[in-house]
Design a protein around this motif. Structure first.
Motif, mmCIF file in Angstrom:
data_model
loop_
_atom_site.group_PDB
_atom_site.id
_atom_site.type_symbol
_atom_site.label_atom_id
_atom_site.label_comp_id
_atom_site.label_asym_id
_atom_site.label_seq_id
_atom_site.Cartn_x
_atom_site.Cartn_y
_atom_site.Cartn_z
ATOM 1 N N PRO A 93 -69.391 4.233 1.107
ATOM 2 C CA PRO A 93 -69.729 3.486 2.311
ATOM 3 C C PRO A 93 -71.020 2.674 2.219
ATOM 4 O O PRO A 93 -72.021 3.114 1.647
ATOM 5 N N TYR A 95 -73.957 1.186 4.549
ATOM 6 C CA TYR A 95 -74.464 1.545 5.873
ATOM 7 C C TYR A 95 -75.613 0.636 6.300
ATOM 8 O O TYR A 95 -76.269 -0.001 5.474
ATOM 9 N N ILE A 135 -68.383 5.593 11.409
ATOM 10 C CA ILE A 135 -67.705 5.004 10.255
ATOM 11 C C ILE A 135 -66.579 4.084 10.711
ATOM 12 O O ILE A 135 -65.678 4.512 11.443
ATOM 13 N N VAL A 188 -69.243 -3.389 11.916
ATOM 14 C CA VAL A 188 -70.552 -3.146 11.312
ATOM 15 C C VAL A 188 -71.482 -4.329 11.557
ATOM 16 O O VAL A 188 -72.659 -4.154 11.898
ATOM 17 N N MET A 193 -71.416 2.356 9.522
ATOM 18 C CA MET A 193 -70.960 2.313 8.129
ATOM 19 C C MET A 193 -69.570 1.717 8.040
ATOM 20 O O MET A 193 -68.812 1.745 9.018
#
Length: 421
Positions: free
Chosen positions: A153, A155, A189, A263, A270
């Motif tokens: 991921p 972030y 996420i 995001v 993430m």
């Protein structure tokens, strides 16, 4: 009347002669080069649509440096490319230069004899020898990985700093971090289940649950099973993400563009993909401060790996091509440090080429993952059987769709047993 017929016949004959001469001068796969003479056209196929602009520029530079060669680039969606590339390569008319994924696709293309052996080529020295072994088989270099990707991921580090969060070092800390994000109205996420699915996220989710790097080789040989603890726990961890709301609702119906927007708009902290999406995220929101974060699904004392790496976008020459020397010239050009640096900085990719100069802040800020972090080669690409790979991935999707982890693991193992080598 006879005069008109004679003139028409003579004119037609002249056209046929001129047409025949033009065909012969061009040769097989060649086109007229005008004042510069004949040019050989080579076909370059790959799946990286997001790289088209910079590759167009690089191709223009290559053609300027090699006026006797033109490059026709064709780009396909990655899932289509994985399914059809081998068939396109088979007659040698397409893909004089082509790219391959590591793992199942590489193994399949190699078994079909479609890779030209590049072992003795001088341009191999332009690459970091420690990063290109995935393109080797039986001591020969069949393909040269170009990109060094971190499949874990991405972030929003700026968001973490504002909330006083640090990258978690254990599964307990990961859940605490995710709970803090939820309390602040942020989805932890963004999961692009509709197109990318768990292809990337599975790697960091299982890297410490099964630290044995031979785990999937053992699965394919029958020494291991998906019903064992390492995989059932991985599926349980995915279930926890869904049950606690750590991934967004309708995750399996969310595509990559929508996940990136979450995001970029700071609705999510993430994206469950990899470093290859950093450049796209920064285009959507240049103010983002990005880094990489792999979930550690064990306690800190049990952690073996901190992240995932993959040497991919493997450059290769079609063994069936009649233009192998021109194809090798193109790969040699791509491996020159100044050209590789241009590609790296405009696509946001770390590369396997030595002496690359990284200029973008995102690349410079994440370069420490190359030397300072203990990363593991992407486990999914070590599954060399496509049916087994599909079964593994489907078990994750089934759990995210509501199936119990143990049942999903058992169903997937039945497919593994049917396709085991």
């Amino acid at each position: 009347m006879k005069k008109h017929w004679f003139l028409a016949t003579a004119f037609l004959t002249l056209l046929l002669i001129l047409s025949g001469c033009a065909g012969e001068s061009g040769g097989d796969g060649a086109e007229s080069g005008g004042d510069s003479g004949d040019k050989t056209k080579i076909s370059f196929i790959h799946w990286r649509g997001e790289d088209k602009a910079v590759l167009d520029e690089i191709i223009t530079e290559f053609e300027s440096a090699n006026p006797d060669i033109t490059v026709e680039m064709n780009i396909y969606p990655s899932d289509q490319y994985q399914g059809t590339a081998q068939r396109m390569l088979a007659d040698g008319a397409t893909g004089d230069v082509f790219t391959s994924f590591p793992g199942a696709q590489f193994e399949s293309i190699q078994s079909a004899g479609l890779f030209e052996d590049l072992s003795g080529e001088e341009f191999i020295a332009n690459f970091d020898e420690n990063l290109i072994s995935v393109g080797q088989k039986d001591g020969k270099q069949y393909a040269v990985p170009y990109q060094l990707v971190f499949n874990m991921p991405v972030y929003n580090k700026g968001m973490f700093d504002e909330l006083g969060l640090e990258a978690p070092k254990s599964w307990t800390e990961f859940q605490e971090m995710a709970d803090t994000l939820l309390e602040n109205g942020i989805t932890p996420i963004a999961f692009p289940g509709a197109d990318i699915g768990p292809n990337q996220f599975m790697n960091s989710m299982m890297m410490n649950n099964a630290p044995d790097e031979e785990i999937f080789a053992k699965l394919q040989s029958g020494e291991e099973s998906l019903t064992n603890e390492w995989w059932v726990k991985t599926l349980e961890d995915f279930k926890l993400l869904a049950d606690k709301g750590y991934i967004q609702e309708n995750a399996l119906g969310t595509n990559a563009d929508a996940a990136m927007s979450m995001v970029a708009n700071e609705e999510a902290a993430m994206i469950a993909t990899g470093s290859y999406h950093m450049a796209s995220l920064l285009k959507l929101n240049p103010d983002l401060q990005l880094d990489l974060l792999a979930p550690i699904t064990v306690e800190e004392s049990e952690m073996v790996y901190e992240g995932i790496n993959t040497a991919t976008f493997m450059l290769a020459v079609n063994s069936k091509s009649e233009k192998k020397e021109q194809a090798k010239k193109f790969i040699e050009f791509l491996s020159q440090p100044e050209i590789a640096s241009k590609y790296a900085n405009e696509t946001g990719q770390h590369l396997t080429v030595t002496d690359v100069t990284y200029e973008s802040e995102a690349l410079k800020n994440t370069a420490y993952w190359i030397d300072e972090k203990k990363t593991r080669f992407q486990p999914r690409f070590l599954i060399t059987n496509a049916q087994i790979e599909a079964a593994v991935l489907s078990s994750i999707e089934n759990v995210l769709g509501g199936e119990e982890p143990a049942a999903a693991a058992e169903a997937a193992q039945k497919i593994v047993d049917e396709n085991r080598e």
